[in-house]
Design a protein around this motif. Structure first.
Motif, PDB file in Angstrom:
ATOM      1  N   SER A  57       0.834  -1.209   0.000  1.00  0.00           N
ATOM      2  CA  SER A  57       0.000   0.000   0.000  1.00  0.00           C
ATOM      3  C   SER A  57       0.864   1.254   0.000  1.00  0.00           C
ATOM      4  O   SER A  57       0.577   2.219  -0.713  1.00  0.00           O
ATOM      5  CB  SER A  57      -0.929   0.017   1.214  1.00  0.00           C
ATOM      6  OG  SER A  57      -1.805  -1.076   1.159  1.00  0.00           O
ATOM      7  N   ILE A  90      -8.450  -2.449   4.907  1.00  0.00           N
ATOM      8  CA  ILE A  90      -7.974  -2.102   6.240  1.00  0.00           C
ATOM      9  C   ILE A  90      -7.770  -0.609   6.426  1.00  0.00           C
ATOM     10  O   ILE A  90      -7.402   0.104   5.506  1.00  0.00           O
ATOM     11  CB  ILE A  90      -6.660  -2.838   6.572  1.00  0.00           C
ATOM     12  CG1 ILE A  90      -5.810  -2.985   5.315  1.00  0.00           C
ATOM     13  CG2 ILE A  90      -6.955  -4.169   7.202  1.00  0.00           C
ATOM     14  CD1 ILE A  90      -4.515  -3.704   5.537  1.00  0.00           C
ATOM     15  N   ASP A  93      -4.706   1.437   5.086  1.00  0.00           N
ATOM     16  CA  ASP A  93      -4.739   1.795   3.674  1.00  0.00           C
ATOM     17  C   ASP A  93      -5.537   3.053   3.461  1.00  0.00           C
ATOM     18  O   ASP A  93      -5.143   3.943   2.736  1.00  0.00           O
ATOM     19  CB  ASP A  93      -5.407   0.678   2.856  1.00  0.00           C
ATOM     20  CG  ASP A  93      -4.496  -0.527   2.731  1.00  0.00           C
ATOM     21  OD1 ASP A  93      -3.320  -0.372   3.109  1.00  0.00           O
ATOM     22  OD2 ASP A  93      -4.950  -1.578   2.291  1.00  0.00           O
ATOM     23  N   GLU A 142      -3.815  -3.606  -6.159  1.00  0.00           N
ATOM     24  CA  GLU A 142      -3.016  -4.135  -5.047  1.00  0.00           C
ATOM     25  C   GLU A 142      -3.719  -5.341  -4.449  1.00  0.00           C
ATOM     26  O   GLU A 142      -4.864  -5.267  -4.028  1.00  0.00           O
ATOM     27  CB  GLU A 142      -2.839  -3.059  -3.968  1.00  0.00           C
ATOM     28  CG  GLU A 142      -2.016  -3.566  -2.785  1.00  0.00           C
ATOM     29  CD  GLU A 142      -2.213  -2.761  -1.503  1.00  0.00           C
ATOM     30  OE1 GLU A 142      -2.582  -1.576  -1.585  1.00  0.00           O
ATOM     31  OE2 GLU A 142      -2.000  -3.344  -0.432  1.00  0.00           O
TER      32      GLU A 142
HETATM   33 MG   LIG Z   1      -2.045  -3.101   1.850  1.00  0.00          MG
END
Ligand SMILES: [Mg+2]
Ligand SMILES: Nc1nc2c(ncn2[C@@H]2O[C@H](COP(=O)(O)OP(=O)(O)O)[C@@H](O)[C@H]2O)c(=O)[nH]1
Length: 315
Positions: A57, A90, A93, A142
């Motif tokens: 990230s 999450i 991020d 990602e």
């Molecule tokens: Mg990540």
């Protein structure tokens, strides 16, 4: 204006809405995507994968900034199947990406484990198409390198970036089998830590084993948190892009992916045909009981269901 024209004009909110509609599998959404499909195919898709905590990230954030400096329009899809949050990855991020998400040339979308009928891989694939039509020059996907998601990433990417960290040691051996073939470009992130050079050398050696490759993936050392090596990494990605275009690899991969996609859709369609009707589903359940008691075998059941589907001209 309708959602179709708005996405075509690069309207962020319309793109976000269409992605949600596709996640929820509204029939209308697929009609839209069918019409919009011919306008896609221009964006370059970079898949970013690697173990949890490798700095994907952080790196993605820096790559986006690097591409913005070059005047590009960028979209990010952060896929984390381990995240329990519906449609949101999450917190870390989100906090990091927040400052970027308000930028007019940046689109960010998080996908957690829930909230997608039909699986995260399919949701990603639809989102990529929408963001392509929306006008992103680059789409960065990602994905946490765990289980199937790592393999899935190739289905959607033109260049796959493998993010490693120093001191993987024996782990490299363990993940080597699946991972070494996936990466088009490798980077050792957290190169501010001890052992980074050694890890880079080990990856290099591993890649040398693979003699019959057309493209030899480069290995770059980066420190995402300090923005070190980012421009070089972008250059390496561009070299792969250029090589793939010049050698027909780009088209070949897209064709392979298109083939896989049609097969996936077909499988889904057959499954839906069988399960959409409660009678058939009940029949299947009855068969399942018989399979367990060995009254019948699964192969025969498959054949008879398949001929049923054929007979009814459902396909
Ligand atoms: Mg990540
Ligand atoms: N020392 C160091 N830490 C980093 C670097 N890049 C990322 N990190 C840290 O590693 C942790 C995990 O990063 P994150 O980007 O969330 O990893 P992800 O799970 O792969 O997306 C965070 O605390 C980052 O600040 C780096 O280049 N050097």
């Amino acid at each position: 204006m309708d959602i179709e024209s708005r996405v075509l004009e690069g309207d962020k909110r319309a793109a976000a809405r269409l992605i949600t509609m596709l996640e929820n599998k509204t029939p209308e959404a697929f009609d839209l995507l069918r019409r919009l499909y011919k306008h896609s195919g221009k964006a370059y898709v970079i898949g970013i994968t690697g173990p949890p905590g490798a700095g994907k990230s952080t790196l993605t954030d820096k790559l986006v900034k690097g591409l913005l400096k070059q005047g590009k329009k960028v979209a990010v899809i952060a896929v984390d199947p381990t995240s329990p949050f519906t449609g949101g990855a999450i917190l870390g991020d989100r906090v990091r990406m927040n400052e970027l998400s308000t930028h007019p040339d940046v689109f960010i979308r998080s996908m957690g484990a829930r909230g997608h009928l039909g699986g995260i891989s399919e949701a990603t694939s639809s989102a990529v198409k929408v963001l392509d039509v929306y006008g992103a020059d680059y789409i960065l996907v990602e994905t946490v390198g765990v289980g199937q998601s790592e393999v899935d990433i190739v289905k959607n990417s033109d260049t796959t970036l493998m993010v490693m960290v120093p001191g993987l040691g024996d782990d490299i051996q363990a993940i080597k089998a699946g991972v070494m073939e996936i990466g088009d470009v490798f980077c050792v992130n957290k190169s501010d830590r001890d052992g980074a050079k050694r890890t880079a050398r080990e990856i290099d050696m591993m890649l040398d084993f693979n003699k019959n490759v057309v493209w030899r993936p480069p290995v770059k050392m980066v420190v995402a948190t300090e923005n070190k090596g980012i421009d070089e990494l972008l250059e390496a990605i561009k070299s792969h892009r250029k090589f793939a275009l010049e050698n027909g690899l780009f088209e070949k991969r897209r064709e392979q992916n298109a083939k896989n996609e049609v097969i996936e859709l077909l499988k889904e369609r057959i499954e839906k045909t069988i399960l959409d009707q409660s009678e058939r589903e009940k029949a299947l359940e009855a068969y399942a009981r018989q399979i367990v008691t060995r009254a019948v075998d699964p192969y025969t059941v498959m054949e008879s269901l398949f001929s049923l589907v054929q007979r009814e001209r459902l396909l």
